[in-house]
Design a protein around this motif. Structure first.
Motif, PDB file in Angstrom:
ATOM      1  N   PRO A   7       0.792  -1.229   0.000  1.00  0.00           N
ATOM      2  CA  PRO A   7       0.000   0.000   0.000  1.00  0.00           C
ATOM      3  C   PRO A   7       0.830   1.288   0.000  1.00  0.00           C
ATOM      4  N   GLU A   8       2.148   1.195   0.150  1.00  0.00           N
ATOM      5  CA  GLU A   8       3.013   2.376   0.165  1.00  0.00           C
ATOM      6  C   GLU A   8       3.568   2.742  -1.205  1.00  0.00           C
ATOM      7  N   HIS A   9       3.322   1.914  -2.233  1.00  0.00           N
ATOM      8  CA  HIS A   9       3.885   2.145  -3.562  1.00  0.00           C
ATOM      9  C   HIS A   9       2.807   2.060  -4.640  1.00  0.00           C
ATOM     10  N   VAL A  10       3.011   2.779  -5.719  1.00  0.00           N
ATOM     11  CA  VAL A  10       2.222   2.606  -6.936  1.00  0.00           C
ATOM     12  C   VAL A  10       3.202   2.229  -8.043  1.00  0.00           C
ATOM     13  N   VAL A  11       2.728   1.461  -9.015  1.00  0.00           N
ATOM     14  CA  VAL A  11       3.602   0.971 -10.073  1.00  0.00           C
ATOM     15  C   VAL A  11       2.927   1.182 -11.428  1.00  0.00           C
ATOM     16  N   ARG A  12       3.681   1.681 -12.406  1.00  0.00           N
ATOM     17  CA  ARG A  12       3.223   1.771 -13.791  1.00  0.00           C
ATOM     18  C   ARG A  12       4.014   0.750 -14.601  1.00  0.00           C
ATOM     19  N   VAL A  13       3.298   0.010 -15.460  1.00  0.00           N
ATOM     20  CA  VAL A  13       3.925  -1.014 -16.290  1.00  0.00           C
ATOM     21  C   VAL A  13       3.583  -0.715 -17.748  1.00  0.00           C
ATOM     22  N   GLY A  14       4.600  -0.590 -18.582  1.00  0.00           N
ATOM     23  CA  GLY A  14       4.400  -0.323 -20.009  1.00  0.00           C
ATOM     24  C   GLY A  14       3.855  -1.542 -20.741  1.00  0.00           C
ATOM     25  N   PRO A  15       3.305  -1.340 -21.944  1.00  0.00           N
ATOM     26  CA  PRO A  15       2.629  -2.422 -22.662  1.00  0.00           C
ATOM     27  C   PRO A  15       3.513  -3.603 -23.058  1.00  0.00           C
ATOM     28  N   THR A  16       4.805  -3.385 -23.294  1.00  0.00           N
ATOM     29  CA  THR A  16       5.658  -4.492 -23.746  1.00  0.00           C
ATOM     30  C   THR A  16       6.290  -5.273 -22.602  1.00  0.00           C
ATOM     31  N   VAL A  17       6.096  -4.815 -21.375  1.00  0.00           N
ATOM     32  CA  VAL A  17       6.693  -5.485 -20.211  1.00  0.00           C
ATOM     33  C   VAL A  17       5.909  -6.755 -19.887  1.00  0.00           C
ATOM     34  N   THR A  18       6.608  -7.864 -19.790  1.00  0.00           N
ATOM     35  CA  THR A  18       5.999  -9.115 -19.364  1.00  0.00           C
ATOM     36  C   THR A  18       5.863  -9.062 -17.850  1.00  0.00           C
ATOM     37  N   ARG A  19       4.619  -9.341 -17.383  1.00  0.00           N
ATOM     38  CA  ARG A  19       4.368  -9.197 -15.951  1.00  0.00           C
ATOM     39  C   ARG A  19       3.585 -10.368 -15.391  1.00  0.00           C
ATOM     40  N   LYS A  20       3.783 -10.581 -14.092  1.00  0.00           N
ATOM     41  CA  LYS A  20       3.057 -11.597 -13.329  1.00  0.00           C
ATOM     42  C   LYS A  20       2.970 -11.097 -11.902  1.00  0.00           C
ATOM     43  N   ILE A  21       1.812 -11.276 -11.284  1.00  0.00           N
ATOM     44  CA  ILE A  21       1.636 -10.861  -9.894  1.00  0.00           C
ATOM     45  C   ILE A  21       1.580 -12.097  -9.012  1.00  0.00           C
ATOM     46  N   VAL A  22       2.354 -12.065  -7.951  1.00  0.00           N
ATOM     47  CA  VAL A  22       2.416 -13.161  -6.982  1.00  0.00           C
ATOM     48  C   VAL A  22       1.948 -12.596  -5.639  1.00  0.00           C
TER      49      VAL A  22
END
Length: 138
Positions: free
Chosen positions: A98-113
């Motif tokens: 809850p202390e951070h916000v994150v922006r992820v660009g369209p070409t970035v491969t991502r997964k949330i754990v």
């Protein structure tokens, strides 16, 4: 009448059954948001099925979003509402809390754990420079 929408998170339309321990809530659609995409994602502790993906036509997104092409080219912002977890972006771990916000660009491969107590995440998305396409074809 005031142009306002208000709902409890647990009243939002939920999508379950695709991935064990993961619920997607259609926050934007249920609130009538038309300028950007918005969902609330809830991952229980130990949920491992969150799909690794990107939002590029050339990458995993091209196949994953074939039926929802409005999501191709989309950047996303993640805001943790509750709990914690890790974002794996292009193989690198980033803490989600809850202390951070994150922006992820369209070409970035991502997964949330999810972390040990799980995570409730607000995801906002849109294609830079383009009007929002909710995929409804309207």
């Amino acid at each position: 009448m005031t142009d306002l929408s208000r709902k409890r998170i647990d009243e939002l339309d939920s999508i379950t059954g695709f991935f064990e321990g993961i619920t997607f809530r259609r926050a934007g659609a249920d609130l009538g948001v038309s300028a950007f995409g918005m969902s609330i994602q809830e991952l229980e502790p130990g949920a491992e099925d969150y799909p690794e993906h990107d939002h590029s036509a050339e990458g995993a997104g091209g196949k994953m979003f074939a039926k929802r092409p409005g999501q191709l080219g989309q950047e996303e912002v993640y805001v943790v509402l509750r709990g914690s977890g890790t974002l794996i972006a292009d193989g690198e771990p980033y803490e989600l809390d809850p202390e951070h916000v994150v922006r992820v660009g369209p070409t970035v491969t991502r997964k949330i754990v999810p972390g040990p107590e799980g995570i409730r995440l607000l995801a906002l998305g849109g294609v830079p420079g383009s009007p929002y396409d909710d995929g409804s074809g309207l």
